[in-house]
Structures are given as C-alpha cells and as structure tokens.
Scaffold this active site. Structure first.
Site, PDB file in Angstrom:
ATOM      1  N   CYS A  47       0.807  -1.209   0.000  1.00  0.00           N
ATOM      2  CA  CYS A  47       0.000   0.000   0.000  1.00  0.00           C
ATOM      3  C   CYS A  47       0.845   1.266   0.000  1.00  0.00           C
ATOM      4  O   CYS A  47       0.325   2.347  -0.244  1.00  0.00           O
ATOM      5  CB  CYS A  47      -0.943   0.007   1.200  1.00  0.00           C
ATOM      6  SG  CYS A  47      -0.106  -0.140   2.788  1.00  0.00           S
ATOM      7  N   SER A 111       9.167   1.682   6.115  1.00  0.00           N
ATOM      8  CA  SER A 111       7.714   1.763   6.109  1.00  0.00           C
ATOM      9  C   SER A 111       7.216   3.094   6.668  1.00  0.00           C
ATOM     10  O   SER A 111       7.953   3.813   7.351  1.00  0.00           O
ATOM     11  CB  SER A 111       7.115   0.620   6.938  1.00  0.00           C
ATOM     12  OG  SER A 111       7.470  -0.635   6.391  1.00  0.00           O
ATOM     13  N   GLY A 191     -13.628  -6.483   3.634  1.00  0.00           N
ATOM     14  CA  GLY A 191     -12.462  -7.135   3.053  1.00  0.00           C
ATOM     15  C   GLY A 191     -12.014  -8.323   3.881  1.00  0.00           C
ATOM     16  O   GLY A 191     -12.221  -8.360   5.107  1.00  0.00           O
ATOM     17  N   THR A 192     -11.422  -9.277   3.210  1.00  0.00           N
ATOM     18  CA  THR A 192     -10.892 -10.470   3.890  1.00  0.00           C
ATOM     19  C   THR A 192      -9.443 -10.716   3.474  1.00  0.00           C
ATOM     20  O   THR A 192      -8.941 -11.827   3.572  1.00  0.00           O
ATOM     21  CB  THR A 192     -11.743 -11.705   3.543  1.00  0.00           C
ATOM     22  OG1 THR A 192     -11.768 -11.882   2.111  1.00  0.00           O
ATOM     23  CG2 THR A 192     -13.163 -11.553   4.039  1.00  0.00           C
ATOM     24  N   GLY A 193      -8.784  -9.653   3.002  1.00  0.00           N
ATOM     25  CA  GLY A 193      -7.426  -9.794   2.477  1.00  0.00           C
ATOM     26  C   GLY A 193      -6.359  -9.672   3.536  1.00  0.00           C
ATOM     27  O   GLY A 193      -6.558  -9.994   4.710  1.00  0.00           O
ATOM     28  N   PHE A 195      -4.900  -7.360   5.278  1.00  0.00           N
ATOM     29  CA  PHE A 195      -5.003  -6.565   6.488  1.00  0.00           C
ATOM     30  C   PHE A 195      -6.213  -6.934   7.348  1.00  0.00           C
ATOM     31  O   PHE A 195      -6.338  -6.450   8.467  1.00  0.00           O
ATOM     32  CB  PHE A 195      -5.094  -5.071   6.136  1.00  0.00           C
ATOM     33  CG  PHE A 195      -3.775  -4.435   5.812  1.00  0.00           C
ATOM     34  CD1 PHE A 195      -2.621  -4.818   6.473  1.00  0.00           C
ATOM     35  CD2 PHE A 195      -3.688  -3.444   4.845  1.00  0.00           C
ATOM     36  CE1 PHE A 195      -1.409  -4.241   6.170  1.00  0.00           C
ATOM     37  CE2 PHE A 195      -2.468  -2.862   4.529  1.00  0.00           C
ATOM     38  CZ  PHE A 195      -1.321  -3.258   5.203  1.00  0.00           C
TER      39      PHE A 195
END
Length: 459
Positions: A47, A111, A191-193, A195
């Site tokens: 991201c 990061s 979402g289920t990805g 994160f």
C-alpha cells in the site's frame, strides 16, 4: 548485476502508488519481455511502495541505463503512467546497495510506520508470485531469502517491532479521539485480504466485540466462520454500513466499495425501519445522522472521497495516516540498521566469492590433475603401499590452502581480479567463462574445506 527501482510514500504520491499497485501482477512478465538483458524480475507492491528488483546479464563496468529505461517503460505501460514521469520519481540502486535496500524494506525500516510487521510477509509473497510467473533467478532467490532471514533477525534481536506497530494499529490510535468507548463500538470490516485479520486482532485488543464482515468478492462467510464473527450479505451491506460506528476497509478490490451513494442508501433504509436488523449489531431505533468514522487501508483506495459529503462522516485514509506516522525510536532503529548493513555486506561478500568460483575450480583441477599423474607414475614404479599417495595429497592440500584463503580475502575487498590475474601469470590458467555454469554447492563446500586445514583438504 542487481538493479532496483522503487517508488514509495517517500518519493511518490498515493495516486501514482495506487496505479502501480493495481497493476503490479502484470509488471514482472512485461519487464522480462522488454529487453534480452533482463534475466529475472521480482516486483514488491504494497500500500505504500512499488519496487522492481532486476537481475541483469550485464558485464562489469557496462551501463545498465538502456535496460533500466526499458524496464521503467514496461511498468509505465501496464500501469498507464508516463515513463518519463516514472523515471523522475523512481529511486534507483544497483550492485551491493540492492541488498541493503531490500533488507531494510523487509525489516520495516522504510515503512510509513517504522517497524510494522506486515511488510516481511509481503516481501515473501512477492518472491512466491515471481516463482509462479517464472520470472525469478537463482540470484534473486538468494537475495529475497536473505532478506527474510534479516527481517527475522531484526524482529528477534531488536525492539523495533516489539509493540506490534502497523498501519492498522496506528490508524486505530488516530481514531481514539473519535471513538468514545471501544467496548460499545460497532464495526463493519470490509475485506478479507492481507489486512483483515490484523485489523480484527487490533480491534479486539481495544475491547471491540461487535464486529461484522463484508467481502465484495463473496468470501465473507469463510472469513467470518474462521474468526467467530457474523458475515454481512450484499442485500444488507448498505444498511449495515450506515448503521455502524466505524467502517474499516482493507480489500484489494480494484473499485471503491464505500461511497456517498452507499451510505445515503443505507440511511434511507434505516429511516424507513423501526429498528436495525438482528445481525449482531445494536438493536435500537435507527440513528440516521449518527457520527461515523471510515478508515480506508486499501490500495487502490477502497473509499470514495465523496463520503465526506454525508453528514457526520469522517474519513481517515493512508495519506492522513502517513502525516501522523510517529518518529523512529532511534535506539531500536540504529540496532536494526546495523543488522541490515552487516547482512548486506555478508551478502555482497558471498556474491564476490561466487564470482571467483570458476577460477578456484580451474586451480584445483590443475593441481589435482598433476597430483593424479604423479600418483599414477609412482604406482607404475611399484610404489603401491599408499604412503607416497598420502604424502602427495597432503602436500597438495598444503599448497592450495593459502591461495584459497587469499581468494576469499581479495574477493571481500573487491579485488578478486588480482587473484585471477595472478593465477594466469603464475600457472597459465585462464578459467573458461562456461566453467561458471558448472559450479555447484559441492565446489563451494570443497573450498570451505580447504580453509579448515591442509590435511583435511587433501584426504
């Protein structure tokens, strides 16, 4: 030759990163098609960054500019971005600096939130994807495997990631002023990805118990069953989105999944109902104009900016999170960087030693061919009790020991060519280029044995 070009939160806007990330899966194969000198490519897309690691078939001292420009052009083509703009944006590193950069990235030092834990897994998955696409090479494999080892060492030996810092946790820290009581807050996870699990864990750490999940790709049921929460159907999505206190989006969908229209539609449905549906949320009269916070952790963006036009809605997105990222904890960061630089030097040293492998093998072959001939001559004279052979093999080990040690010393100082030149000047040995392809781990281990002692190497 290793090359890396990268765009991150440090040198690129989120619009560009969004475009690059959305098309990352197509980038590595297209890069390989662009120029014959590119042997392999691994793309790391998260991201907050897009990076391409290339293994080039380029001679020492040659310029990789043309190859790199072609690779950048390929990335621009798949992402729909101007190559000239990308060249001005991308940062470039090459040679041994590539290892230092990747090791630093994998350890969380580059990061938005220094020390965040998700990046190490993302780097590993990037290599897995390259394997599936057939775009990796032995050198890239070695680079990425060492990066994973370094990230584990940083995690285990420093306090950099001791608090489990991540984008998810930082976002929830920033949300503290908007959420009065986490234990009473209702949350919709979209979402289920990658994160989603981290988001749910971070919410539960704060005492949140009322969480439901919706998946634009239809995987909510499986995720919900595995995490002990309720799944939201497509028919109920708008109403639930309008009813909760907090929406956290973390899907990899290539479209926006929360927008003004969705929330207004949900509010209309709530206004027409006397009470919320029984789906594990607050069962009380609808509060259509309730205050809501939307946290968008997706890239591409999951949430349309127009949600801010809805009364009572606040949006916390990656750009805002970046602005509020905490300062580095200097002591832990310094320790982590010391590990990264040490491991990067070791990676470079081992690479330089590998370049000497053909010459090392050529010298060993030269010496042992002479040795075998002398043993055969002794045997033909009737000396077959083994003592002569043992003495000759011991002498060969003694003679080889110092040259092998010097080969490693010169390689680590970047002066391996002196060793190769000396080999040709003294013995007339000029190792054939094709010998490099025949060097395996057996030769490397044999060389290590040479350094451990002359008697052992001769046996």
């Amino acid at each position: 030759m290793l090359i890396c070009f990268s765009a991150s939160h440090k040198n690129a806007g989120f619009d560009m990163l969004e475009r690059l990330s959305a098309n990352a899966n197509q980038a590595a194969p297209r890069i390989l098609e662009g120029h014959d000198a590119v042997k392999g490519a691994v793309v790391v897309a998260t991201c907050n960054r897009f990076e391409a690691y290339l293994d080039l078939d380029a001679a020492d001292g040659s310029s990789p500019v043309e190859v790199v420009h072609e690779a950048v052009r390929a990335v621009g083509t798949v992402a729909g971005l101007d190559a000239a703009e990308l060249r001005q944006t991308f940062g470039f590193v090459h040679g041994n600096a590539v290892a230092a950069h990747l090791f630093s990235v994998a350890s969380g030092l580059e990061s938005v939130v220094v020390g965040e834990g998700e990046i190490a897994g993302q780097v590993r998955r990037s290599l897995d994807r390259a394997r599936t696409e057939g775009t990796t090479t032995p050198e890239l494999e070695r680079l990425f495997q060492r990066a994973s080892q370094t990230s584990r060492r940083v995690k285990n030996e420093t306090e950099l990631g001791g608090e489990g810092r991540s984008l998810v946790r930082l976002a929830l820290d920033l949300a503290e002023s908007r959420v009065t009581d986490w234990a009473q807050a209702s949350v919709l996870l979209v979402g289920t990805g990658r994160f989603a699990g981290a988001s749910l864990a971070a919410l539960r750490d704060r005492g949140v118990t009322d969480v439901v999940v919706y998946s634009p790709s239809g995987r909510a049921g499986k995720f919900a069953a595995g995490h002990g929460i309720e799944a939201v159907s497509t028919d109920d999505y708008a109403r639930v989105a309008a009813s909760v206190d907090l929406i956290v989006t973390c899907t990899t969908a290539d479209r926006q999944v929360v927008d003004r229209g969705l929330l207004l539609s949900g509010r209309e449905s709530l206004a027409a109902a006397a009470a919320l549906p029984t789906i594990g949320l607050v069962a009380e009269p609808a509060q259509v104009d309730r205050r809501q916070l939307v946290i968008d952790l997706g890239l591409p963006r999951n949430v349309a900016p127009d949600v801010l036009e809805v009364a009572g809605v606040e949006l916390l997105d990656l750009e805002t999170i970046k602005v509020h990222a905490p300062l580095e904890e200097f002591a832990a960061t310094d320790s982590a960087r010391a590990i990264v630089m040490r491991d990067a030097r070791a990676f470079g040293d081992s690479g330089e030693e590998q370049r000497l492998a053909p010459a090392v093998v050529a010298l060993r072959k030269h010496v042992f061919d002479i040795l075998d001939a002398e043993i055969a001559r002794a045997a033909s004279r009737g000396d077959d009790d083994g003592r002569t052979e043992a003495a000759l093999r011991h002498m060969a080990g003694v003679l080889l020991h110092t040259p092998m040690v010097r080969s490693r010393e010169l390689a680590r100082s970047g002066d391996q060519q002196s060793w190769i030149d000396g080999l040709e000047a003294i013995f007339g040995i000029a190792p054939a280029a094709e010998a490099a392809g025949s060097i395996g781990s057996g030769a490397a281990s044999a060389d290590a044995d040479e350094a451990s002692g002359p008697a052992r190497s001769a046996g």
